[in-house]
Scaffold this motif. Structure first.
Motif, PDB file in Angstrom:
ATOM      1  N   PRO A 101      -3.068 -23.913  16.508  1.00 16.13           N
ATOM      2  CA  PRO A 101      -4.264 -24.709  16.191  1.00 16.13           C
ATOM      3  C   PRO A 101      -4.737 -24.509  14.752  1.00 16.13           C
ATOM      4  O   PRO A 101      -4.415 -23.513  14.103  1.00 16.13           O
ATOM      5  CB  PRO A 101      -5.298 -24.152  17.177  1.00 16.13           C
ATOM      6  CG  PRO A 101      -4.903 -22.709  17.338  1.00 16.13           C
ATOM      7  CD  PRO A 101      -3.396 -22.681  17.253  1.00 16.13           C
ATOM      8  N   GLU A 102      -5.521 -25.480  14.278  1.00 14.74           N
ATOM      9  CA  GLU A 102      -6.179 -25.398  12.968  1.00 14.74           C
ATOM     10  C   GLU A 102      -7.652 -25.743  13.133  1.00 14.74           C
ATOM     11  O   GLU A 102      -7.994 -26.698  13.829  1.00 14.74           O
ATOM     12  CB  GLU A 102      -5.529 -26.368  11.972  1.00 14.74           C
ATOM     13  CG  GLU A 102      -4.128 -25.986  11.545  1.00 14.74           C
ATOM     14  CD  GLU A 102      -4.082 -24.762  10.647  1.00 14.74           C
ATOM     15  OE1 GLU A 102      -5.113 -24.462   9.998  1.00 14.74           O
ATOM     16  OE2 GLU A 102      -3.025 -24.116  10.575  1.00 14.74           O
ATOM     17  N   VAL A 122     -10.962 -27.533  16.958  1.00 13.16           N
ATOM     18  CA  VAL A 122      -9.605 -27.187  16.548  1.00 13.16           C
ATOM     19  C   VAL A 122      -8.714 -28.401  16.800  1.00 13.16           C
ATOM     20  O   VAL A 122      -8.941 -29.180  17.724  1.00 13.16           O
ATOM     21  CB  VAL A 122      -9.045 -25.960  17.290  1.00 13.16           C
ATOM     22  CG1 VAL A 122      -9.777 -24.691  16.867  1.00 13.16           C
ATOM     23  CG2 VAL A 122      -9.086 -26.148  18.794  1.00 13.16           C
ATOM     24  N   ALA A 123      -7.713 -28.547  15.949  1.00 11.67           N
ATOM     25  CA  ALA A 123      -6.705 -29.592  16.118  1.00 11.67           C
ATOM     26  C   ALA A 123      -5.367 -28.924  16.372  1.00 11.67           C
ATOM     27  O   ALA A 123      -5.056 -27.884  15.782  1.00 11.67           O
ATOM     28  CB  ALA A 123      -6.632 -30.480  14.880  1.00 11.67           C
ATOM     29  N   PHE A 124      -4.568 -29.530  17.245  1.00 11.49           N
ATOM     30  CA  PHE A 124      -3.266 -28.954  17.559  1.00 11.49           C
ATOM     31  C   PHE A 124      -2.367 -30.034  18.135  1.00 11.49           C
ATOM     32  O   PHE A 124      -2.837 -31.032  18.692  1.00 11.49           O
ATOM     33  CB  PHE A 124      -3.409 -27.804  18.568  1.00 11.49           C
ATOM     34  CG  PHE A 124      -4.072 -28.197  19.858  1.00 11.49           C
ATOM     35  CD1 PHE A 124      -3.321 -28.581  20.962  1.00 11.49           C
ATOM     36  CD2 PHE A 124      -5.463 -28.197  19.973  1.00 11.49           C
ATOM     37  CE1 PHE A 124      -3.938 -28.954  22.145  1.00 11.49           C
ATOM     38  CE2 PHE A 124      -6.083 -28.574  21.159  1.00 11.49           C
ATOM     39  CZ  PHE A 124      -5.315 -28.959  22.252  1.00 11.49           C
ATOM     40  N   ALA A 125      -1.077 -29.844  17.983  1.00 10.59           N
ATOM     41  CA  ALA A 125      -0.096 -30.720  18.620  1.00 10.59           C
ATOM     42  C   ALA A 125       0.244 -30.154  19.981  1.00 10.59           C
ATOM     43  O   ALA A 125       0.273 -28.944  20.181  1.00 10.59           O
ATOM     44  CB  ALA A 125       1.153 -30.826  17.759  1.00 10.59           C
ATOM     45  N   ALA A 126       0.505 -31.022  20.937  1.00 14.99           N
ATOM     46  CA  ALA A 126       0.859 -30.574  22.280  1.00 14.99           C
ATOM     47  C   ALA A 126       1.692 -31.637  22.964  1.00 14.99           C
ATOM     48  O   ALA A 126       1.404 -32.832  22.869  1.00 14.99           O
ATOM     49  CB  ALA A 126      -0.386 -30.273  23.108  1.00 14.99           C
ATOM     50  N   VAL A 181      -1.060 -35.186  18.387  1.00 11.96           N
ATOM     51  CA  VAL A 181      -2.155 -34.316  17.968  1.00 11.96           C
ATOM     52  C   VAL A 181      -3.380 -34.536  18.846  1.00 11.96           C
ATOM     53  O   VAL A 181      -3.702 -35.672  19.217  1.00 11.96           O
ATOM     54  CB  VAL A 181      -2.517 -34.577  16.491  1.00 11.96           C
ATOM     55  CG1 VAL A 181      -3.674 -33.687  16.057  1.00 11.96           C
ATOM     56  CG2 VAL A 181      -1.315 -34.337  15.611  1.00 11.96           C
ATOM     57  N   HIS A 182      -4.051 -33.441  19.172  1.00 15.73           N
ATOM     58  CA  HIS A 182      -5.293 -33.468  19.934  1.00 15.73           C
ATOM     59  C   HIS A 182      -6.372 -32.717  19.157  1.00 15.73           C
ATOM     60  O   HIS A 182      -6.078 -31.814  18.367  1.00 15.73           O
ATOM     61  CB  HIS A 182      -5.115 -32.806  21.298  1.00 15.73           C
ATOM     62  CG  HIS A 182      -4.096 -33.476  22.175  1.00 15.73           C
ATOM     63  ND1 HIS A 182      -2.743 -33.366  21.961  1.00 15.73           N
ATOM     64  CD2 HIS A 182      -4.245 -34.267  23.269  1.00 15.73           C
ATOM     65  CE1 HIS A 182      -2.088 -34.051  22.880  1.00 15.73           C
ATOM     66  NE2 HIS A 182      -2.969 -34.604  23.686  1.00 15.73           N
ATOM     67  N   VAL A 183      -7.610 -33.085  19.400  1.00 20.41           N
ATOM     68  CA  VAL A 183      -8.775 -32.390  18.839  1.00 20.41           C
ATOM     69  C   VAL A 183      -9.637 -31.914  19.991  1.00 20.41           C
ATOM     70  O   VAL A 183      -9.870 -32.657  20.958  1.00 20.41           O
ATOM     71  CB  VAL A 183      -9.579 -33.304  17.893  1.00 20.41           C
ATOM     72  CG1 VAL A 183     -10.888 -32.650  17.496  1.00 20.41           C
ATOM     73  CG2 VAL A 183      -8.746 -33.630  16.656  1.00 20.41           C
ATOM     74  N   LEU A 184     -10.117 -30.678  19.883  1.00 26.62           N
ATOM     75  CA  LEU A 184     -10.882 -30.071  20.968  1.00 26.62           C
ATOM     76  C   LEU A 184     -12.147 -29.429  20.428  1.00 26.62           C
ATOM     77  O   LEU A 184     -12.093 -28.662  19.451  1.00 26.62           O
ATOM     78  CB  LEU A 184     -10.031 -29.007  21.673  1.00 26.62           C
ATOM     79  CG  LEU A 184     -10.696 -28.192  22.784  1.00 26.62           C
ATOM     80  CD1 LEU A 184     -11.064 -29.089  23.963  1.00 26.62           C
ATOM     81  CD2 LEU A 184      -9.781 -27.063  23.225  1.00 26.62           C
ATOM     82  N   ALA A 185     -13.304 -29.732  21.051  1.00 25.74           N
ATOM     83  CA  ALA A 185     -14.563 -29.077  20.704  1.00 25.74           C
ATOM     84  C   ALA A 185     -14.534 -27.644  21.233  1.00 25.74           C
ATOM     85  O   ALA A 185     -14.272 -27.411  22.410  1.00 25.74           O
ATOM     86  CB  ALA A 185     -15.742 -29.845  21.293  1.00 25.74           C
ATOM     87  N   GLN A 208     -12.661 -31.403  26.976  1.00 25.34           N
ATOM     88  CA  GLN A 208     -11.271 -31.791  27.138  1.00 25.34           C
ATOM     89  C   GLN A 208     -10.686 -32.217  25.784  1.00 25.34           C
ATOM     90  O   GLN A 208     -11.369 -32.829  24.960  1.00 25.34           O
ATOM     91  CB  GLN A 208     -11.158 -32.949  28.132  1.00 25.34           C
ATOM     92  CG  GLN A 208     -11.612 -32.600  29.534  1.00 25.34           C
ATOM     93  CD  GLN A 208     -10.782 -31.479  30.133  1.00 25.34           C
ATOM     94  OE1 GLN A 208      -9.547 -31.538  30.139  1.00 25.34           O
ATOM     95  NE2 GLN A 208     -11.448 -30.444  30.621  1.00 25.34           N
ATOM     96  N   PRO A 209      -9.419 -31.890  25.540  1.00 18.76           N
ATOM     97  CA  PRO A 209      -8.791 -32.329  24.289  1.00 18.76           C
ATOM     98  C   PRO A 209      -8.772 -33.847  24.185  1.00 18.76           C
ATOM     99  O   PRO A 209      -8.539 -34.549  25.169  1.00 18.76           O
ATOM    100  CB  PRO A 209      -7.374 -31.762  24.387  1.00 18.76           C
ATOM    101  CG  PRO A 209      -7.452 -30.660  25.388  1.00 18.76           C
ATOM    102  CD  PRO A 209      -8.507 -31.076  26.358  1.00 18.76           C
ATOM    103  N   VAL A 210      -9.030 -34.343  23.004  1.00 17.66           N
ATOM    104  CA  VAL A 210      -9.027 -35.777  22.735  1.00 17.66           C
ATOM    105  C   VAL A 210      -7.756 -36.125  21.971  1.00 17.66           C
ATOM    106  O   VAL A 210      -7.472 -35.545  20.914  1.00 17.66           O
ATOM    107  CB  VAL A 210     -10.265 -36.187  21.924  1.00 17.66           C
ATOM    108  CG1 VAL A 210     -10.197 -37.679  21.572  1.00 17.66           C
ATOM    109  CG2 VAL A 210     -11.541 -35.875  22.696  1.00 17.66           C
TER     110      VAL A 210
END
Length: 661
Positions: free
Chosen positions: A183-184, A192-196, A210-214, A221-223
C-alpha cells in the motif's frame, strides 16, 4: 599475473539494494547483500552513508534485514527482519543502534510504508485460512494454490494491515478472497491505495486493479479505481491527493505510467509517445515504482531501452517524457526521492551496483557507496555491442564477450535470456559469472536480444506471441553463422545455454538444429501443453503468450514444444533445475531428461533441493556456485574436449543432486 574473475568469486560479491533517502536528503540507508559460505545463506544487513562522503557504516547485524524506510521526521528507520522463517517489522534509531520489534503476525509482514504524520505503518500480509497447517490437505476450487518461492498456499490471502507505532497494535483493514499488494498512503494520511487481484483465479489473467481504502473509517470497503482490466505494478499519489500514478499494463504488452483521477474522469497515458516498456521493478526485472517530484508537477519513472533500464520524468498533465539518467550499460534499479535528489542502485559496465544519486535540477550524478566495484583491480572482460541483420529484415542487438588479445576461431557459448520479454545489456552481471570464467579459458560468449526482448518497441516485444521458437529461432542461428564465417567461432565447438525461456529455447534449438556440441538447459520448459496445467502462471502463459488454451490449437502447441521433436536431439545436454520450481515445474525437466535417456543421448539432470525458479539469483550460495561451475565444466568437456569436472560438492553444503545418464 593479472587476476581474473571465476565463478567462486560469487562469494566475494557485495551488492547494494533497496536504498532509502532520508527526508532531508542527507543520508541513505540501504541493504548490502553478501553470500556466506559457512551458513550457506544470502545475508542482508542495513548500512548507512551520508552526504558528507563519510565511509559507509553497518547499522544492523541480523543478517536477514531488508526494506529500510525512514520516518517522516528522519529520526527512526523501520525495516524487516526474518527470523524462524517469518519476516517481522522492526524499528531503530540510527544514532544509538537501538532496535525494537513492532509486534508480529503469524505469517509475517510485507514491505511497510510510513503514514505522513509518522504514527502508523501500513503493509500487506498473508492471512491464514482453513488449509494452512503444515500437514493439512490443500483444497483448491480455483487455480491459485501454489506460488513459486512460497509453495502450496492453501487458502492464504494477502490483506492490508495498519500498525500503530506507539502501541504496536495491528489492525487488519481488508478481508476477502484476494491478494493485496504493497500500500501507499495518501498525502493527508486518510487513505491507502493498493493493487489487488482476486485470489480465486488470479493466475488466469494476473489482473490487479487499484483500490483506495479509508483508513480510519470503521468497516470501510476498498473502492475500485481501476483500470480493472490491467496489471498494476507500482502506485504513487499526486501531491494534492486527487489522482494516482500507476505502472499499468494489459497482461501482455508494454506497461505505461497511467494517471488515474479519483473523480472518475478519464485516465491518461503519460508515456505513450516513448514506445518503451515502463519498469515497475521485480526480481530480475530492474526498475522502480513512479515517484512524484518537482513539488508535484512531474513524475519520475523507469523505462527499458535497448536492454538497459533508464530514468525519465514527465509532467503530471502530460507532454513529452524527458530523460533524467540514461546511457549505454546503465541499469537503474529501485528509487528513493527527497527534494531535488533521487537515489538509486546503479549498475554500470564496470560495477555490479553502486548507491548513486542524481540531482533532479541539473542531472549531476554522484556515487555515495561503491560496494559493487570491489573487483576494480581484477581483469573484467566487457560486453562489446554488435548488431546482426536477420534474413527477413529484422535486426537484433547482441553483445560479444571475448579476450581482446585472442585470435582465431574459438569455442563459442550462445547464452539465451529468460522471459521471453527480458533482455541482456552491457552492465556488469553478478549472476552469470561463468561468462567471465569461460572467456578467461579461451571462449567467446554471445548474448542476443532477439524478437520478443524488451527495449525495442511494442511491435518487437510482441513479435513472438503464439510463435515461440518459430519466430525467433533464426535470430539465434543466423548470428552464429556470421561469427563462424568471420572466423570468430569454431563451428565444431558451439554450445548453447539458457534459463527459463532460455532453457526452453535451448531445448527447442537442439531439437530442430544439430550444430551444437553441448547444451545446458536451466529452468526448463519442454512441453507447453502440460505447462498450462502445472505452472503457477500456466494459464496466463497459454492465454496471453501462446495463443490460447492448448486444446484450441493442438498443432500450434506441437510446433512450439521441444518435446514434439525430441527424437532429433543429438547434443549432450545438462539440465539444471530447482526442485521446488513451480513457475517452470520440475516435471518439465524430468520429461526432457527421460526422453533423452531413452534415445541414448548423453544427459544429466541436476536438481537443487528447495530451489525455486529464482534460485540462480536468490538461492543458496552453494547452489548458485554449483550452477555456474557445472555450466563451465559441461561445455568445456563436450564442446571443447577439456574434462575439468571437479568432485561433487558434499551434500551438507547444499549442492545439487546428480541424476546421471
Amino acid at each position: 599475473m593479472t587476476r581474473r574473475l571465476c565463478v567462486d568469486d560469487l562469494l566475494d560479491l557485495a551488492v547494494p539494494e533497496q536504498p532509502a533517502l532520508s527526508p532531508d536528503g542527507g543520508r541513505v540507508a540501504y541493504v548490502l547483500r553478501t553470500l556466506d559460505a559457512v551458513s550457506d545463506s544470502t545475508q542482508r544487513n542495513i548500512w548507512l552513508v551520508d552526504a558528507a562522503g563519510n565511509r559507509s557504516r553497518q547499522l544492523t547485524f541480523g543478517n536477514a534485514d531488508t526494506a529500510p524506510a525512514w520516518s517522516p521526521d528522519g529520526a527512526s528507520l523501520s525495516f524487516l527482519r526474518e527470523s524462524e522463517g517469518h519476516v517481522q517489522l522492526y524499528i531503530m534509531t540510527p544514532g544509538d543502534h537501538r532496535v525494537r520489534g513492532l509486534g508480529s503476525l503469524p505469517l509475517g509482514v510485507g514491505k511497510p510504508t510510513w503514514s505522513p504524520d509518522g504514527t502508523k505503518l501500513a503493509f500487506a500480509a498473508f492471512v491464514p485460512g482453513r488449509n494452512t497447517g503444515s500437514d493439512a490437505p490443500v483444497v483448491a476450487d480455483g487455480r491459485v494454490y501454489q506460488s513459486d518461492g512460497l509453495g502450496l498456499l492453501g487458502t492464504l490471502t494477502r490483506q492490508i494491515h495498519v500498525l500503530d507505532v506507539a502501541s504496536g497494535k495491528t489492525v487488519q483493514l481488508t478481508h476477502g478472497d484476494w491478494h493485496a499488494r504493497d500500500p501507499e498512503w495518501s498525502p493527508d494520511g486518510g487513505h491507502v491505495a493498493f493493487a489487488a487481484g482476486p485470489a480465486a483465479d488470479n493466475d488466469a489473467s494476473l489482473v490487479a486493479p487499484v483500490h483506495v481504502l479509508a483508513v480510519d473509517v470503521p468497516d470501510a470497503q476498498p473502492v475500485l479505481v481501476g483500470p480493472d482490466d490491467q496489471v498494476v505494478n507500482g502506485v504513487e499519489w499526486s501531491a494534492e491527493g486527487d489522482a494516482l500514478f500507476v505502472v499499468s499494463s494489459r497482461p501482455v504488452g508494454h506497461a505505461a505510467v497511467i494517471r488515474l483521477p479519483l473523480d472518475g474522469s478519464p485516465a491518461g497515458n503519460l508515456t505513450v509517445s516513448l514506445d518503451r516498456n515502463v519498469m515497475g521493478g521485480a526480481p530480475a526485472y530492474p526498475g522502480a515504482a513512479p515517484r512524484v517530484i518537482n513539488a508535484g508537477r512531474s513524475v519520475l519513472f523507469c523505462i527499458r531501452d535497448l536492454g538497459c533500464t533508464h530514468l525519465y520524468e514527465v509532467d503530471v498533465d502530460g507532454g513529452e517524457p524527458r530523460p533524467v539518467l540514461r546511457g549505454d550499460g546503465l541499469v537503474v534499479s529501485e528509487l528513493s526521492v527527497a527534494g531535488n535528489t533521487a537515489v538509486t542502485v546503479l549498475k554500470t559496465p564496470d560495477s555490479f551496483g553502486e548507491i548513486a544519486s542524481v540531482d533532479l535540477s541539473d542531472g549531476a550524478v554522484r556515487v555515495w557507496a561503491r560496494h559493487g566495484s570491489n573487483f576494480a583491480e581484477t581483469e573484467f572482460f566487457p560486453r562489446l555491442e554488435r548488431w546482426f541483420p536477420i534474413s527477413d529484415g529484422t535486426v537484433v542487438q547482441g553483445w560479444i564477450i571475448r579476450d581482446p588479445e585472442s585470435e582465431g576461431p574459438q569455442p563459442l557459448l550462445l547464452d539465451i535470456h529468460g522471459g521471453p520479454h527480458n533482455a541482456w545489456n552491457s552492465a556488469a552481471d553478478d549472476v552469470n559469472l561463468y561468462h567471465q570464467e569461460l572467456v578467461a579459458r579461451g571462449w567467446t560468449v554471445l548474448l542476443l536480444n532477439v524478437r520478443g526482448s524488451d527495449g525495442y518497441g511494442a511491435d518487437f516485444y510482441r513479435a513472438a506471441l503464439g510463435k515461440w521458437g518459430i519466430a525467433d529461432a533464426q535470430d539465434f542461428l543466423e548470428p552464429l553463422d556470421v561469427l563462424v564465417a568471420e572466423g570468430v567461432a569454431d563451428p565444431d565447438r558451439l554450445a548453447v545455454t539458457g534459463y527459463s525461456y532460455g532453457g526452453y529455447m535451448t531445448c527447442y534449438l537442439t531439437s530442430r538444429d544439430q550444430r551444437f556440441a553441448a547444451a545446458v538447459a536451466g529452468g526448463v520448459v519442454s512441453d507447453l501443453r502440460s505447462l498450462a496445467g502445472t505452472s503457477d502462471s500456466g494459464q496466463f502463459l497459454s492465454d496471453r503468450e501462446l495463443g490460447g488454451p492448448a486444446w484450441t490449437d493442438a498443432p500450434g502447441y506441437e510446433a512450439m514444444s521441444p518435446l514434439s521433436a525430441v527424437e532429433r536431439v543429438t547434443t549432450p545436454t545438462l539440465i539444471l533445475h530447482g526442485a521446488d520450481d513451480v513457475r517452470c515445474p520440475v516435471g518439465q525437466a524430468e520429461q526432457w531428461h527421460a526422453a533423452l535417456c531413452e534415445l541414448g543421448v548423453v544427459s544429466r539432470l541436476v536438481l537443487y533441493p528447495g530451489g525455486s525458479h529464482l534460485f540462480t539469483d536468490v538461492g543458496r550460495p552453494s547452489h548458485r556456485i554449483d550452477f555456474n561451475r557445472r555450466i563451465v565444466e559441461w561445455v568445456e568437456k563436450y564442446a571443447n574436449g577439456v574434462d575439468s569436472e571437479r568432485e561433487p560438492m558434499p551434500a551438507r553444503s547444499g549442492a545439487g543432486v546428480d541424476l546421471n545418464e
